[in-house]
Design a protein around this motif. Sequence first.
Motif, PDB file in Angstrom:
ATOM      1  N   ALA A 246       0.830  -1.207   0.000  1.00 41.46           N
ATOM      2  CA  ALA A 246       0.000   0.000   0.000  1.00 41.46           C
ATOM      3  C   ALA A 246       0.864   1.256   0.000  1.00 41.46           C
ATOM      4  O   ALA A 246       0.584   2.212  -0.728  1.00 41.46           O
ATOM      5  N   ILE A 247       1.918   1.240   0.784  1.00 31.01           N
ATOM      6  CA  ILE A 247       2.824   2.396   0.843  1.00 31.01           C
ATOM      7  C   ILE A 247       3.512   2.593  -0.504  1.00 31.01           C
ATOM      8  O   ILE A 247       3.573   3.712  -1.026  1.00 31.01           O
ATOM      9  N   ARG A 248       4.022   1.506  -1.083  1.00 30.88           N
ATOM     10  CA  ARG A 248       4.685   1.592  -2.396  1.00 30.88           C
ATOM     11  C   ARG A 248       3.714   2.079  -3.462  1.00 30.88           C
ATOM     12  O   ARG A 248       4.070   2.875  -4.331  1.00 30.88           O
ATOM     13  N   ARG A 249       2.473   1.612  -3.413  1.00 35.53           N
ATOM     14  CA  ARG A 249       1.469   2.045  -4.385  1.00 35.53           C
ATOM     15  C   ARG A 249       1.266   3.547  -4.307  1.00 35.53           C
ATOM     16  O   ARG A 249       1.253   4.242  -5.324  1.00 35.53           O
ATOM     17  N   LYS A 250       1.118   4.059  -3.090  1.00 38.54           N
ATOM     18  CA  LYS A 250       0.934   5.501  -2.927  1.00 38.54           C
ATOM     19  C   LYS A 250       2.145   6.261  -3.444  1.00 38.54           C
ATOM     20  O   LYS A 250       2.001   7.281  -4.130  1.00 38.54           O
ATOM     21  N   GLN A 251       3.344   5.785  -3.142  1.00 40.25           N
ATOM     22  CA  GLN A 251       4.558   6.448  -3.620  1.00 40.25           C
ATOM     23  C   GLN A 251       4.613   6.455  -5.146  1.00 40.25           C
ATOM     24  O   GLN A 251       4.975   7.479  -5.748  1.00 40.25           O
ATOM     25  N   GLU A 252       4.247   5.341  -5.754  1.00 36.98           N
ATOM     26  CA  GLU A 252       4.280   5.252  -7.209  1.00 36.98           C
ATOM     27  C   GLU A 252       3.224   6.148  -7.851  1.00 36.98           C
ATOM     28  O   GLU A 252       3.474   6.773  -8.879  1.00 36.98           O
ATOM     29  N   ILE A 253       2.057   6.234  -7.251  1.00 37.42           N
ATOM     30  CA  ILE A 253       1.003   7.115  -7.756  1.00 37.42           C
ATOM     31  C   ILE A 253       1.441   8.566  -7.626  1.00 37.42           C
ATOM     32  O   ILE A 253       1.290   9.361  -8.570  1.00 37.42           O
ATOM     33  N   ASP A 254       2.003   8.928  -6.476  1.00 41.78           N
ATOM     34  CA  ASP A 254       2.488  10.293  -6.273  1.00 41.78           C
ATOM     35  C   ASP A 254       3.570  10.645  -7.289  1.00 41.78           C
ATOM     36  O   ASP A 254       3.576  11.740  -7.865  1.00 41.78           O
ATOM     37  N   LYS A 255       4.464   9.706  -7.546  1.00 44.37           N
ATOM     38  CA  LYS A 255       5.543   9.929  -8.526  1.00 44.37           C
ATOM     39  C   LYS A 255       4.965  10.075  -9.924  1.00 44.37           C
ATOM     40  O   LYS A 255       5.375  10.964 -10.687  1.00 44.37           O
ATOM     41  N   ALA A 256       4.003   9.246 -10.291  1.00 46.62           N
ATOM     42  CA  ALA A 256       3.374   9.334 -11.611  1.00 46.62           C
ATOM     43  C   ALA A 256       2.658  10.673 -11.768  1.00 46.62           C
ATOM     44  O   ALA A 256       2.739  11.307 -12.838  1.00 46.62           O
ATOM     45  N   ASN A 257       1.973  11.126 -10.731  1.00 43.79           N
ATOM     46  CA  ASN A 257       1.293  12.420 -10.779  1.00 43.79           C
ATOM     47  C   ASN A 257       2.301  13.564 -10.915  1.00 43.79           C
ATOM     48  O   ASN A 257       2.080  14.504 -11.681  1.00 43.79           O
ATOM     49  N   GLU A 258       3.378  13.479 -10.185  1.00 41.39           N
ATOM     50  CA  GLU A 258       4.418  14.500 -10.269  1.00 41.39           C
ATOM     51  C   GLU A 258       5.029  14.534 -11.679  1.00 41.39           C
ATOM     52  O   GLU A 258       5.223  15.612 -12.256  1.00 41.39           O
ATOM     53  N   ASP A 259       5.317  13.361 -12.235  1.00 47.79           N
ATOM     54  CA  ASP A 259       5.859  13.286 -13.595  1.00 47.79           C
ATOM     55  C   ASP A 259       4.881  13.883 -14.597  1.00 47.79           C
ATOM     56  O   ASP A 259       5.283  14.622 -15.504  1.00 47.79           O
ATOM     57  N   TYR A 260       3.610  13.591 -14.444  1.00 46.34           N
ATOM     58  CA  TYR A 260       2.582  14.132 -15.334  1.00 46.34           C
ATOM     59  C   TYR A 260       2.560  15.660 -15.261  1.00 46.34           C
ATOM     60  O   TYR A 260       2.537  16.343 -16.293  1.00 46.34           O
ATOM     61  N   GLU A 261       2.535  16.185 -14.052  1.00 49.32           N
ATOM     62  CA  GLU A 261       2.502  17.636 -13.883  1.00 49.32           C
ATOM     63  C   GLU A 261       3.731  18.289 -14.508  1.00 49.32           C
ATOM     64  O   GLU A 261       3.630  19.334 -15.164  1.00 49.32           O
ATOM     65  N   ASN A 262       4.885  17.688 -14.316  1.00 47.26           N
ATOM     66  CA  ASN A 262       6.112  18.232 -14.911  1.00 47.26           C
ATOM     67  C   ASN A 262       6.053  18.200 -16.436  1.00 47.26           C
ATOM     68  O   ASN A 262       6.487  19.143 -17.092  1.00 47.26           O
ATOM     69  N   ARG A 263       5.518  17.133 -16.991  1.00 48.25           N
ATOM     70  CA  ARG A 263       5.388  17.042 -18.441  1.00 48.25           C
ATOM     71  C   ARG A 263       4.424  18.097 -18.977  1.00 48.25           C
ATOM     72  O   ARG A 263       4.652  18.687 -20.032  1.00 48.25           O
ATOM     73  N   MET A 264       3.336  18.317 -18.259  1.00 42.95           N
ATOM     74  CA  MET A 264       2.375  19.334 -18.695  1.00 42.95           C
ATOM     75  C   MET A 264       3.003  20.726 -18.659  1.00 42.95           C
ATOM     76  O   MET A 264       2.786  21.539 -19.567  1.00 42.95           O
ATOM     77  N   LYS A 265       3.795  21.004 -17.651  1.00 42.49           N
ATOM     78  CA  LYS A 265       4.481  22.294 -17.567  1.00 42.49           C
ATOM     79  C   LYS A 265       5.482  22.441 -18.707  1.00 42.49           C
ATOM     80  O   LYS A 265       5.604  23.515 -19.298  1.00 42.49           O
ATOM     81  N   MET A 266       6.185  21.361 -19.003  1.00 38.35           N
ATOM     82  CA  MET A 266       7.145  21.402 -20.109  1.00 38.35           C
ATOM     83  C   MET A 266       6.434  21.602 -21.445  1.00 38.35           C
ATOM     84  O   MET A 266       6.932  22.307 -22.326  1.00 38.35           O
ATOM     85  N   ALA A 267       5.268  21.025 -21.614  1.00 30.40           N
ATOM     86  CA  ALA A 267       4.520  21.146 -22.864  1.00 30.40           C
ATOM     87  C   ALA A 267       4.060  22.573 -23.110  1.00 30.40           C
ATOM     88  O   ALA A 267       3.810  22.960 -24.256  1.00 30.40           O
ATOM     89  N   GLU A 268       3.985  23.374 -22.058  1.00 31.45           N
ATOM     90  CA  GLU A 268       3.543  24.755 -22.192  1.00 31.45           C
ATOM     91  C   GLU A 268       4.496  25.601 -23.029  1.00 31.45           C
ATOM     92  O   GLU A 268       4.124  26.690 -23.470  1.00 31.45           O
ATOM     93  N   ILE A 269       5.701  25.119 -23.295  1.00 28.62           N
ATOM     94  CA  ILE A 269       6.624  25.890 -24.139  1.00 28.62           C
ATOM     95  C   ILE A 269       6.060  26.046 -25.542  1.00 28.62           C
ATOM     96  O   ILE A 269       6.470  26.921 -26.288  1.00 28.62           O
ATOM     97  N   PHE A 270       5.104  25.198 -25.899  1.00 23.64           N
ATOM     98  CA  PHE A 270       4.495  25.281 -27.229  1.00 23.64           C
ATOM     99  C   PHE A 270       3.353  26.299 -27.287  1.00 23.64           C
ATOM    100  O   PHE A 270       2.854  26.610 -28.342  1.00 23.64           O
ATOM    101  N   TYR A 271       2.970  26.807 -26.128  1.00 23.30           N
ATOM    102  CA  TYR A 271       1.903  27.799 -26.084  1.00 23.30           C
ATOM    103  C   TYR A 271       2.497  29.164 -26.407  1.00 23.30           C
ATOM    104  O   TYR A 271       3.417  29.613 -25.753  1.00 23.30           O
ATOM    105  N   VAL A 272       1.966  29.768 -27.405  1.00 17.40           N
ATOM    106  CA  VAL A 272       2.480  31.083 -27.817  1.00 17.40           C
ATOM    107  C   VAL A 272       1.326  32.073 -27.791  1.00 17.40           C
ATOM    108  O   VAL A 272       0.253  31.816 -28.332  1.00 17.40           O
TER     109      VAL A 272
END
Length: 82
Positions: free
Chosen positions: A55-81
């Motif tokens: 259960a602890i590992r699952r939460k850590q992995e979900i938190d990491k996946a969410n963090e990675d997603y958020e970082n990718r979305m922020k990086m994708a904003e470079i295409f917004y002009v």
Amino acid sequence: MKAKEFANKFGVSVEEMCGITELSRQGLNDIVSGKSPKPSKAKRIALYNLRDYAAIRRKQEIDKANEDYENRMKMAEIFYVN
């Protein structure tokens, strides 16, 4: 199944699995190989510890996946002009 295979499924070494389950290497080997089919207090404790660990590992992995997603979305904003 061997203890190493079992531990690998949880992403840990056999030594780490022994720490998580509070079992000796031999005790872990006996259980995962089916040589210890009888219920026992040690097996019950190991089960509870493994469930908590999973259960602890699952939460850590979900938190990491969410963090990675958020970082990718922020990086994708470079295409917004404007």
